[in-house]
Structure formats: C-alpha cells, structure tokens
Design a protein around this motif. Structure first.
Motif, PDB file in Angstrom:
ATOM      1  N   TYR A  35       0.801  -1.181   0.022  1.00 34.38           N
ATOM      2  CA  TYR A  35       0.003   0.026  -0.035  1.00 34.38           C
ATOM      3  C   TYR A  35       0.918   1.276   0.031  1.00 34.38           C
ATOM      4  CZ  TYR A  35      -3.399   3.486   1.447  1.00 34.38           C
ATOM      5  OH  TYR A  35      -4.322   4.579   1.441  1.00 34.38           O
ATOM      6  N   LYS A  36       1.870   1.066   0.742  1.00 34.94           N
ATOM      7  CA  LYS A  36       2.904   2.316   0.874  1.00 34.94           C
ATOM      8  C   LYS A  36       3.589   2.520  -0.505  1.00 34.94           C
ATOM      9  CE  LYS A  36       6.904   1.939   2.374  1.00 34.94           C
ATOM     10  NZ  LYS A  36       8.193   1.763   3.583  1.00 34.94           N
ATOM     11  N   HIS A  37       3.859   1.533  -1.273  1.00 37.29           N
ATOM     12  CA  HIS A  37       4.503   1.927  -2.607  1.00 37.29           C
ATOM     13  C   HIS A  37       3.398   2.150  -3.601  1.00 37.29           C
ATOM     14  CE1 HIS A  37       8.802   1.053  -1.605  1.00 37.29           C
ATOM     15  NE2 HIS A  37       8.276   0.309  -0.574  1.00 37.29           N
ATOM     16  N   ILE A  38       2.200   1.738  -3.371  1.00 36.95           N
ATOM     17  CA  ILE A  38       1.222   1.981  -4.504  1.00 36.95           C
ATOM     18  C   ILE A  38       0.937   3.573  -4.325  1.00 36.95           C
ATOM     19  CG2 ILE A  38      -1.323   1.693  -4.800  1.00 36.95           C
ATOM     20  CD1 ILE A  38      -0.857  -1.139  -4.182  1.00 36.95           C
ATOM     21  N   CYS A  39       1.174   4.025  -3.006  1.00 36.56           N
ATOM     22  CA  CYS A  39       0.811   5.526  -2.821  1.00 36.56           C
ATOM     23  C   CYS A  39       2.074   6.207  -3.543  1.00 36.56           C
ATOM     24  CB  CYS A  39       0.518   5.774  -1.513  1.00 36.56           C
ATOM     25  SG  CYS A  39      -0.938   5.154  -0.753  1.00 36.56           S
ATOM     26  N   ILE A  40       3.264   5.814  -3.295  1.00 38.89           N
ATOM     27  CA  ILE A  40       4.444   6.878  -3.518  1.00 38.89           C
ATOM     28  C   ILE A  40       5.037   6.410  -4.804  1.00 38.89           C
ATOM     29  CG2 ILE A  40       4.839   7.054  -1.216  1.00 38.89           C
ATOM     30  CD1 ILE A  40       7.019   5.141  -1.276  1.00 38.89           C
ATOM     31  N   ASP A  41       4.518   5.204  -5.322  1.00 35.36           N
ATOM     32  CA  ASP A  41       5.367   4.613  -6.651  1.00 35.36           C
ATOM     33  C   ASP A  41       4.263   4.352  -7.851  1.00 35.36           C
ATOM     34  OD1 ASP A  41       7.887   4.623  -5.759  1.00 35.36           O
ATOM     35  OD2 ASP A  41       7.783   2.597  -5.010  1.00 35.36           O
ATOM     36  N   GLU A  42       4.908   4.030  -8.986  1.00 34.88           N
ATOM     37  CA  GLU A  42       3.841   3.811  -9.915  1.00 34.88           C
ATOM     38  C   GLU A  42       4.091   2.160 -10.456  1.00 34.88           C
ATOM     39  OE1 GLU A  42       1.578   5.622 -11.172  1.00 34.88           O
ATOM     40  OE2 GLU A  42       1.953   7.360  -9.923  1.00 34.88           O
ATOM     41  N   PRO A  43       3.409   1.449  -9.556  1.00 35.33           N
ATOM     42  CA  PRO A  43       3.686  -0.210 -10.018  1.00 35.33           C
ATOM     43  C   PRO A  43       2.958  -0.437 -11.155  1.00 35.33           C
ATOM     44  CG  PRO A  43       2.595   0.391  -7.766  1.00 35.33           C
ATOM     45  CD  PRO A  43       2.566   1.482  -8.387  1.00 35.33           C
ATOM     46  N   LYS A  44       3.842  -1.458 -11.870  1.00 30.77           N
ATOM     47  CA  LYS A  44       3.306  -1.998 -13.042  1.00 30.77           C
ATOM     48  C   LYS A  44       2.243  -2.871 -13.134  1.00 30.77           C
ATOM     49  CE  LYS A  44       7.025   0.344 -14.523  1.00 30.77           C
ATOM     50  NZ  LYS A  44       6.760   1.649 -15.047  1.00 30.77           N
ATOM     51  N   ILE A  45       2.151  -3.459 -11.941  1.00 33.31           N
ATOM     52  CA  ILE A  45       0.895  -4.367 -11.882  1.00 33.31           C
ATOM     53  C   ILE A  45       0.993  -5.045 -10.307  1.00 33.31           C
ATOM     54  CG2 ILE A  45       2.237  -6.474 -12.538  1.00 33.31           C
ATOM     55  CD1 ILE A  45      -0.394  -7.633 -13.698  1.00 33.31           C
ATOM     56  N   VAL A  46      -0.290  -5.421  -9.821  1.00 36.52           N
ATOM     57  CA  VAL A  46      -0.544  -5.844  -8.511  1.00 36.52           C
ATOM     58  C   VAL A  46      -1.220  -7.027  -8.498  1.00 36.52           C
ATOM     59  CG1 VAL A  46      -1.452  -5.284  -6.351  1.00 36.52           C
ATOM     60  CG2 VAL A  46      -0.453  -3.576  -7.751  1.00 36.52           C
ATOM     61  N   PHE A  47      -0.434  -8.008  -8.103  1.00 35.39           N
ATOM     62  CA  PHE A  47      -1.481  -9.284  -7.978  1.00 35.39           C
ATOM     63  C   PHE A  47      -1.854  -9.660  -6.548  1.00 35.39           C
ATOM     64  CE2 PHE A  47       2.138 -10.074 -11.271  1.00 35.39           C
ATOM     65  CZ  PHE A  47       1.407 -10.553 -12.326  1.00 35.39           C
ATOM     66  N   ILE A  48      -3.042 -10.067  -6.559  1.00 32.94           N
ATOM     67  CA  ILE A  48      -3.716 -10.138  -5.205  1.00 32.94           C
ATOM     68  C   ILE A  48      -4.240 -11.572  -5.149  1.00 32.94           C
ATOM     69  CG2 ILE A  48      -5.749  -9.446  -3.663  1.00 32.94           C
ATOM     70  CD1 ILE A  48      -5.250  -6.613  -4.635  1.00 32.94           C
ATOM     71  N   ALA A  49      -4.036 -12.271  -4.127  1.00 31.62           N
ATOM     72  CA  ALA A  49      -4.645 -13.735  -3.779  1.00 31.62           C
ATOM     73  C   ALA A  49      -6.133 -13.404  -3.663  1.00 31.62           C
ATOM     74  CB  ALA A  49      -3.919 -14.464  -2.728  1.00 31.62           C
ATOM     75  N   PRO A  50      -6.968 -14.293  -4.295  1.00 30.36           N
ATOM     76  CA  PRO A  50      -8.502 -14.237  -4.169  1.00 30.36           C
ATOM     77  C   PRO A  50      -9.056 -14.870  -2.789  1.00 30.36           C
ATOM     78  CG  PRO A  50      -7.883 -16.074  -5.724  1.00 30.36           C
ATOM     79  CD  PRO A  50      -6.364 -15.444  -5.459  1.00 30.36           C
ATOM     80  N   ASN A  51      -8.105 -15.498  -2.101  1.00 25.18           N
ATOM     81  CA  ASN A  51      -8.246 -16.245  -0.841  1.00 25.18           C
ATOM     82  C   ASN A  51      -7.873 -15.705   0.435  1.00 25.18           C
ATOM     83  OD1 ASN A  51      -5.999 -17.275  -1.473  1.00 25.18           O
ATOM     84  ND2 ASN A  51      -6.207 -19.240  -0.581  1.00 25.18           N
TER      85      ASN A  51
END
Length: 222
Positions: free
Chosen positions: A132-148
C-alpha cells in the motif's frame, strides 16, 4: 518446706508449658484457617479466570457465527477443500491466467534475487502495508492479489485491502487476482503471500501486458 516450694514451682512450670502448648495449638489453628481461606480465594480466582476464558471464547464463537463471510470461508476452504474466492475479485480466474501469472512471477523472482545480491532496486514488494505504501508513492506496473485472503473478525485486513484496491483504481494501476496465497508465495520461493506489488517489470513487459489484457477480457459485470 523446701520440698513444697519445689513441687509448687514444678506445678507452675507445667502450667506454663500447658499454656504455651495451648497458645501454639491456637496459633496453628489460626494458620490452618488462614491457609483454608487462601485456598478458597485461589480456587475462586481460578474459577473466575476459567469463567473469563469461557466468556471470551463464547463471544468469539458468537461473532464468528454472525459473520457470514467467515462461515463461507471455513465452508469452502476447510470443508470443501477449494480455493475461496472473495467478493472483491472482479474477473474470472482461469487455468490459463494462473499459468501465465505463475510463469511471470517465477521469472521476475530470479531477476529480483540477482538485483538484491547487487544491492540494487527491488523489483517487487510484499505484504499489505508495504504494498500500500509503494502503491501510494510509486507507480507499480501490476499488482497481484490472492483471491482467497481470509476475512478477519476485526476487519483490519479487509480495510487495508479495500484501500489498496481503491488506490489502484484511482491511479489506474492494473490489479490481477490469481492463484492463491500459498501459490503466490511458492512462485517467489516465499511463504504464503496475500499480495505482490511489481514495481519494475523490465525485460518482462510483454508477459506483463499479456496478463493484464487477459484479466481485462475476463472482467465480471458487477
């Protein structure tokens, strides 16, 4: 006369001894009473602690029974032995998508480890708070999230995850739900992972874009 005095002294001495013995007996009786009182207090304290533990367990059980999400998670993941799909997942999860994500993560993980040895910039970050910190301050290329990701009683994980998804949508950062917590971790040779935030996808831009395009084509109408 002298004999009478001696006998009198002996009698007094015996009386004193008897009095001392009586006092000792009384003292011992008092100690026994105190010990019994302390034992009763300890027993009462033990009973109170046990009652408190039972009350807490009862409250937690009631909360779990009231929480439909937790019940569904337990039913699917532990009883049916399937991967639980949270309601935050907004696209279908197919075998093809899982395979592409797995291959991409394995490749980028090798590169990531090499960069760490050279003490260069990381290619990805792990964990809800760190991502979350890096999503706020950086520009991530892609975020993978587990569905479970399992729902929690205190909603801390749910709230943090909600912030991550909202921030990604705000910044147009692609989110892909794939695999599971266990499999996401295995792909990068780590323990179970809820989220992987890719900051640097150099050399794997095509693979990354292919995953994003496939996930977009699998979007669900909500």
């Amino acid at each position: 006369m002298q004999q009478e005095r001696n006998e009198h002294n002996i009698c007094n001495h015996n009386n004193n001894n008897n009095n001392n013995n009586n006092n000792n007996n009384n003292h011992n009786n008092n100690n026994n009473n105190n010990n019994n009182h302390n034992n009763n207090n300890n027993n009462n304290n033990g009973d109170n602690k046990n009652n408190n533990i039972i009350d807490v367990n009862h409250i937690l059980k009631d909360e779990m029974l009231k929480n439909e999400k937790i019940l569904n998670y337990i039913q699917v993941s532990r009883v049916e032995k399937k991967i639980y799909i949270n309601d935050y997942v907004d696209h279908e999860i197919t075998v093809k998508l899982n395979t592409m994500v797995k291959e991409f993560l394995k490749k980028i993980s090798v590169s990531h480890e090499k960069l760490l040895l050279l003490k260069k910039k990381k290619r990805y970050f792990l964990g809800l708070k760190e991502c979350y910190k890096h999503i706020c301050i950086d520009e991530p290329k892609i975020v993978f999230i587990a569905p479970n990701i399992e729902p929690s009683l205190n909603n801390i994980f749910d709230d943090t995850l909600g912030k991550i998804i909202a921030k990604c949508k705000e910044k147009n950062i692609p989110i892909v739900f794939a695999l599971s917590k266990n499999l996401l971790g295995k792909c990068i040779n780590k323990s179970r992972q809820s989220i992987i935030c890719i900051i640097d996808n150099d050399s794997y831009i095509k693979e990354c874009n292919d995953i994003i395009n496939l996930a977009n084509s699998l979007k669900l109408c909500k």
